[in-house]
Motif scaffolding. Structure first.
Motif, PDB file in Angstrom:
ATOM      1  N   PRO A  28      39.770  -4.375 -20.941  1.00 24.20           N
ATOM      2  CA  PRO A  28      39.285  -4.571 -22.204  1.00 24.20           C
ATOM      3  C   PRO A  28      37.361  -4.599 -22.083  1.00 24.20           C
ATOM      4  CG  PRO A  28      41.005  -6.202 -21.771  1.00 24.20           C
ATOM      5  CD  PRO A  28      40.819  -5.292 -20.397  1.00 24.20           C
ATOM      6  N   GLU A  29      36.995  -4.513 -23.002  1.00 24.81           N
ATOM      7  CA  GLU A  29      35.443  -4.405 -22.906  1.00 24.81           C
ATOM      8  C   GLU A  29      34.791  -5.935 -22.968  1.00 24.81           C
ATOM      9  OE1 GLU A  29      32.122  -3.831 -26.327  1.00 24.81           O
ATOM     10  OE2 GLU A  29      32.725  -1.858 -25.697  1.00 24.81           O
ATOM     11  N   ARG A  30      34.111  -6.152 -22.105  1.00 27.50           N
ATOM     12  CA  ARG A  30      33.302  -7.415 -21.789  1.00 27.50           C
ATOM     13  C   ARG A  30      31.893  -7.349 -22.339  1.00 27.50           C
ATOM     14  NH1 ARG A  30      37.308 -10.460 -18.804  1.00 27.50           N
ATOM     15  NH2 ARG A  30      39.157  -9.158 -18.133  1.00 27.50           N
ATOM     16  N   GLN A  31      31.349  -8.279 -23.068  1.00 28.40           N
ATOM     17  CA  GLN A  31      30.136  -8.006 -23.559  1.00 28.40           C
ATOM     18  C   GLN A  31      29.052  -9.291 -23.505  1.00 28.40           C
ATOM     19  OE1 GLN A  31      27.716  -6.869 -27.752  1.00 28.40           O
ATOM     20  NE2 GLN A  31      29.574  -5.666 -27.023  1.00 28.40           N
ATOM     21  N   PHE A  32      28.120  -9.326 -22.989  1.00 30.43           N
ATOM     22  CA  PHE A  32      27.179 -10.713 -23.306  1.00 30.43           C
ATOM     23  C   PHE A  32      25.928 -10.335 -24.095  1.00 30.43           C
ATOM     24  CE2 PHE A  32      23.418 -12.920 -21.775  1.00 30.43           C
ATOM     25  CZ  PHE A  32      23.712 -14.136 -21.869  1.00 30.43           C
ATOM     26  N   ALA A  33      25.677 -11.100 -25.014  1.00 29.06           N
ATOM     27  CA  ALA A  33      24.611 -10.446 -25.878  1.00 29.06           C
ATOM     28  C   ALA A  33      23.749 -11.723 -26.284  1.00 29.06           C
ATOM     29  CB  ALA A  33      25.164 -10.094 -27.254  1.00 29.06           C
ATOM     30  N   TRP A  34      22.401 -11.410 -26.492  1.00 34.00           N
ATOM     31  CA  TRP A  34      21.550 -12.324 -26.880  1.00 34.00           C
ATOM     32  C   TRP A  34      20.509 -11.699 -28.098  1.00 34.00           C
ATOM     33  CZ3 TRP A  34      16.226 -11.385 -26.776  1.00 34.00           C
ATOM     34  CH2 TRP A  34      15.944 -10.257 -25.795  1.00 34.00           C
ATOM     35  N   GLU A  35      19.896 -12.569 -28.827  1.00 36.27           N
ATOM     36  CA  GLU A  35      19.094 -12.200 -30.090  1.00 36.27           C
ATOM     37  C   GLU A  35      18.169 -13.132 -30.159  1.00 36.27           C
ATOM     38  OE1 GLU A  35      19.712 -11.217 -34.794  1.00 36.27           O
ATOM     39  OE2 GLU A  35      20.942 -10.060 -33.461  1.00 36.27           O
ATOM     40  N   VAL A  36      16.903 -12.919 -30.542  1.00 41.63           N
ATOM     41  CA  VAL A  36      16.001 -13.755 -31.255  1.00 41.63           C
ATOM     42  C   VAL A  36      15.268 -13.109 -32.346  1.00 41.63           C
ATOM     43  CG1 VAL A  36      15.551 -14.900 -28.968  1.00 41.63           C
ATOM     44  CG2 VAL A  36      14.019 -12.808 -29.694  1.00 41.63           C
ATOM     45  N   GLY A  37      15.012 -13.838 -33.428  1.00 36.84           N
ATOM     46  CA  GLY A  37      14.615 -13.074 -34.642  1.00 36.84           C
ATOM     47  C   GLY A  37      13.680 -14.201 -35.513  1.00 36.84           C
ATOM     48  N   VAL A  38      13.000 -13.759 -36.387  1.00 37.12           N
ATOM     49  CA  VAL A  38      12.380 -14.487 -37.451  1.00 37.12           C
ATOM     50  C   VAL A  38      12.461 -13.872 -38.759  1.00 37.12           C
ATOM     51  CG1 VAL A  38      10.022 -13.132 -37.051  1.00 37.12           C
ATOM     52  CG2 VAL A  38      10.165 -15.499 -37.973  1.00 37.12           C
ATOM     53  N   ASP A  39      12.509 -14.813 -39.618  1.00 36.98           N
ATOM     54  CA  ASP A  39      12.526 -14.464 -41.294  1.00 36.98           C
ATOM     55  C   ASP A  39      11.555 -15.141 -41.886  1.00 36.98           C
ATOM     56  OD1 ASP A  39      15.134 -13.609 -43.262  1.00 36.98           O
ATOM     57  OD2 ASP A  39      13.749 -15.460 -43.934  1.00 36.98           O
ATOM     58  N   GLN A  40      10.690 -14.347 -42.585  1.00 30.80           N
ATOM     59  CA  GLN A  40       9.782 -14.833 -43.264  1.00 30.80           C
ATOM     60  C   GLN A  40       9.638 -14.153 -44.838  1.00 30.80           C
ATOM     61  OE1 GLN A  40       6.655 -16.583 -42.130  1.00 30.80           O
ATOM     62  NE2 GLN A  40       6.717 -16.962 -44.197  1.00 30.80           N
ATOM     63  N   TRP A  41       9.301 -15.176 -45.771  1.00 33.19           N
ATOM     64  CA  TRP A  41       9.372 -15.069 -47.072  1.00 33.19           C
ATOM     65  C   TRP A  41       7.710 -14.953 -47.526  1.00 33.19           C
ATOM     66  CZ3 TRP A  41      12.511 -13.261 -51.092  1.00 33.19           C
ATOM     67  CH2 TRP A  41      13.749 -13.410 -50.644  1.00 33.19           C
ATOM     68  N   PHE A  42       7.233 -14.251 -48.437  1.00 33.85           N
ATOM     69  CA  PHE A  42       5.891 -14.024 -48.913  1.00 33.85           C
ATOM     70  C   PHE A  42       5.851 -14.233 -50.564  1.00 33.85           C
ATOM     71  CE2 PHE A  42       5.847 -11.520 -44.988  1.00 33.85           C
ATOM     72  CZ  PHE A  42       4.898 -12.007 -44.090  1.00 33.85           C
ATOM     73  N   GLY A  43       5.588 -15.390 -50.781  1.00 32.95           N
ATOM     74  CA  GLY A  43       5.308 -15.670 -52.244  1.00 32.95           C
ATOM     75  C   GLY A  43       6.672 -15.479 -53.018  1.00 32.95           C
ATOM     76  N   GLY A  44       8.117 -15.922 -52.200  1.00 35.79           N
ATOM     77  CA  GLY A  44       9.194 -15.916 -52.714  1.00 35.79           C
ATOM     78  C   GLY A  44       9.748 -14.310 -53.293  1.00 35.79           C
ATOM     79  N   ALA A  45       8.976 -13.304 -53.062  1.00 35.43           N
ATOM     80  CA  ALA A  45       9.516 -12.059 -53.508  1.00 35.43           C
ATOM     81  C   ALA A  45       9.472 -11.040 -52.728  1.00 35.43           C
ATOM     82  CB  ALA A  45       8.218 -11.704 -54.546  1.00 35.43           C
ATOM     83  N   VAL A  46       9.047 -11.252 -51.481  1.00 31.86           N
ATOM     84  CA  VAL A  46       8.883 -10.237 -50.199  1.00 31.86           C
ATOM     85  C   VAL A  46       9.454 -11.129 -49.140  1.00 31.86           C
ATOM     86  CG1 VAL A  46       7.535  -8.726 -48.861  1.00 31.86           C
ATOM     87  CG2 VAL A  46       7.089  -9.157 -51.252  1.00 31.86           C
ATOM     88  N   ARG A  47      10.639 -10.340 -48.464  1.00 32.49           N
ATOM     89  CA  ARG A  47      11.224 -10.979 -47.193  1.00 32.49           C
ATOM     90  C   ARG A  47      11.034 -10.100 -45.874  1.00 32.49           C
ATOM     91  NH1 ARG A  47      16.661 -10.488 -45.634  1.00 32.49           N
ATOM     92  NH2 ARG A  47      17.272 -12.264 -43.987  1.00 32.49           N
TER      93      ARG A  47
END
Length: 507
Positions: free
Chosen positions: A277-296
């Protein structure tokens, strides 16, 4: 697999039926039945076209599932599902087969059950569940060299060339194996700004060797409402049994005798071994930003570290695949996506991914018949066939009333060749070689545009009829997906194609 697209036609017939019954205010029952039949030609090259080769594939599949969802209270809900899936696939040879003739009959049946319970209390949402299945496999595969000189010219190995029409390679095997898993998870809304998910999953499989793993997982998200910003991070461990298609043959001693990676040994690692079987370790960091409620704007850095990296090889450019795995590997990258919310009738997006994939040998499993394959032994680092360094996409959609139209563009920088230097001269003379940059060792970049328009023709209380017309590869761009790759072979992108869909929905 050839720019002229020889012998590449077929048809699909499929259907499904769904039934939902609200048995009571607290009980929902669902039944889903599907069935499909595919008959299509096996694509081939110029030599096979001239010889009149006419190999065919047929795929029959059906599935049945039923589920019961029960609301025990405002805070407790459960779901129980039973399912069955069956696949019957065959590859048929023909009298005109040249270089190599192959036939296959494969059956796969999976019977399983899933259950889950969700309990919500205060700031916690708890989830418990299990998944149990039994998989039955049956495989019958044969191949034989029909033209020794053509086989030698195609770099078919000396051992594989010993199998002739009079004495072909034969494999016949079957197995019935079980696998099961359970999990526990909690979503904690610690504050109005901070949310955390943490849990653990345990997997146990006997496909085809006994293996198990505990997989802890955690994710956090913190938001700043005043700036419309959300930060997120996660750590995950995954466990995935080998894919079942031709798994018995790929893990067999007969396949190992043909593998160029067998016998490449260190004290702890052996090439050509059975698939784990495949064994995987993963990590992720991210940011979500809205501009004026119209652009993400969404951005993320991620990394994957893998043992027994699943990466199947393709049988001479056909749709027949044999699962194999690479001892280890890692992938890392950066994703960026910008979305513009719908304004009046228009919405749009643009995305970009920068990634790098590297794997470390040896190769286990699979069915390798060609001799001229890169020497990938224990500790050998190489770039796999799915390494796509740069990928970008953009699209704009117009919706007004019952009419909609969308235009999308996709860019990819090209996959690696993975061709031994001794075979490079021969590869440069193959049809379609102009779509490869041999200096960089990758297929050339491509940008493909697709256009589609749709219109609702009728919308009533119980029915809705719509039509959609699409043009794929609008500019008729010539491009290669991969070229002379020992794992994925050679495949070219489709030329300009038209698609028409008529949908009739019943409510």
């Amino acid at each position: 697999m050839h720019p002229a697209n020889f012998h590449n036609e077929g048809g699909v017939l499929s259907g499904d039926a769904r039934l939902s019954v609200l048995a009571s205010d607290n009980d929902l029952l669902k039944v889903h039945v599907t069935g499909a039949r595919s008959d299509y030609q096996v694509p081939h090259g110029e030599l096979q076209e001239a010889a009149g080769q006419d190999q065919r594939q047929r795929l029959l599949q059906n599935s049945q599932s039923g589920s019961w969802q029960r609301f025990w209270s405002d805070s407790v809900v459960s779901q129980l599902s039973l399912y069955r899936r069956h696949i019957d696939a065959s590859l048929r040879s023909s009298p005109g087969d040249t270089r190599l003739s192959a036939s296959s009959d494969r059956r796969q049946s999976r019977l399983g059950a899933l259950a889950g319970l969700t309990y919500e209390r205060n700031r916690h949402t708890l989830k418990f569940g299990f998944d149990a299945a039994r998989l039955a496999l049956r495989e019958d595969f044969n191949f034989a060299v029909t033209d020794p000189e053509a086989a030698e010219a195609a770099d078919i190995s000396e051992h594989a060339g010993e199998f002739t029409i009079a004495e072909p390679f034969r494999f016949d095997g079957g197995a019935n194996r079980k696998q099961w898993a359970f999990y526990v998870q909690d979503t904690l809304r610690a504050t109005d700004r901070l949310t955390a998910d943490f849990g653990v999953r345990f997997d146990r499989t006997n496909l085809l060797i006994a293996a198990s793993q505990w997989s802890p997982r955690i994710g956090v998200a913190y938001s700043w409402p005043e700036s419309a910003t959300t930060f997120r991070a996660s750590l995950n461990r995954f466990f995935q049994p080998p894919q079942p298609e031709h798994l018995l043959l790929s893990s067999s001693a007969a396949a190992r005798e043909l593998s160029p990676f067998a016998g490449a040994e260190t004290p702890d690692v052996t090439g050509g071994a059975e698939l784990e079987p495949e064994r995987q370790f993963a990590w992720e960091v991210g940011v979500d930003q809205w501009f004026g409620g119209a652009v993400r704007l969404d951005a993320a850095f991620w990394s994957r570290h893998v043992r027994n990296y699943a990466d199947p090889n393709v049988f001479f450019g056909t749709t027949i695949i044999f699962p194999n795995s690479v001892a280890s590997g890692h992938a890392r990258g950066f994703d960026l996506r910008l979305e513009v919310a719908r304004f009046r009738a228009l919405s749009s997006y643009v995305s970009y991914t920068l990634s790098k994939v590297e794997q470390v040998g040896p190769i286990n499993g699979g069915l390798f018949l060609e001799e001229n394959i890169l020497e990938i032994g224990p500790g050998t680092r190489f770039t796999p066939d799915h390494d796509q360094r740069h990928a970008a996409a953009a699209g704009v959609t117009y919706v007004k009333g019952g009419f909609s139209a969308s235009l999308t563009a996709q860019y990819q920088s090209g996959t690696p060749l993975e061709v031994d230097e001794d075979a490079l001269v021969d590869v440069m003379e193959r049809p379609g070689a102009a779509l490869v940059n041999f200096e960089t060792g990758r297929v050339r970049p491509r940008t493909v545009f697709d256009l589609s328009v749709a219109q609702i023709l009728h919308q009533g209380r119980r029915t809705e009829t719509s039509v959609r017309v699409g043009v794929l590869n609008l500019t008729n761009r010539d491009y290669a997906l991969n070229f002379a790759n020992p794992f994925s072979g050679t495949h070219f992108g489709a030329s300009r194609s038209f698609r028409v869909e008529l949908r009739i929905g019943l409510h």
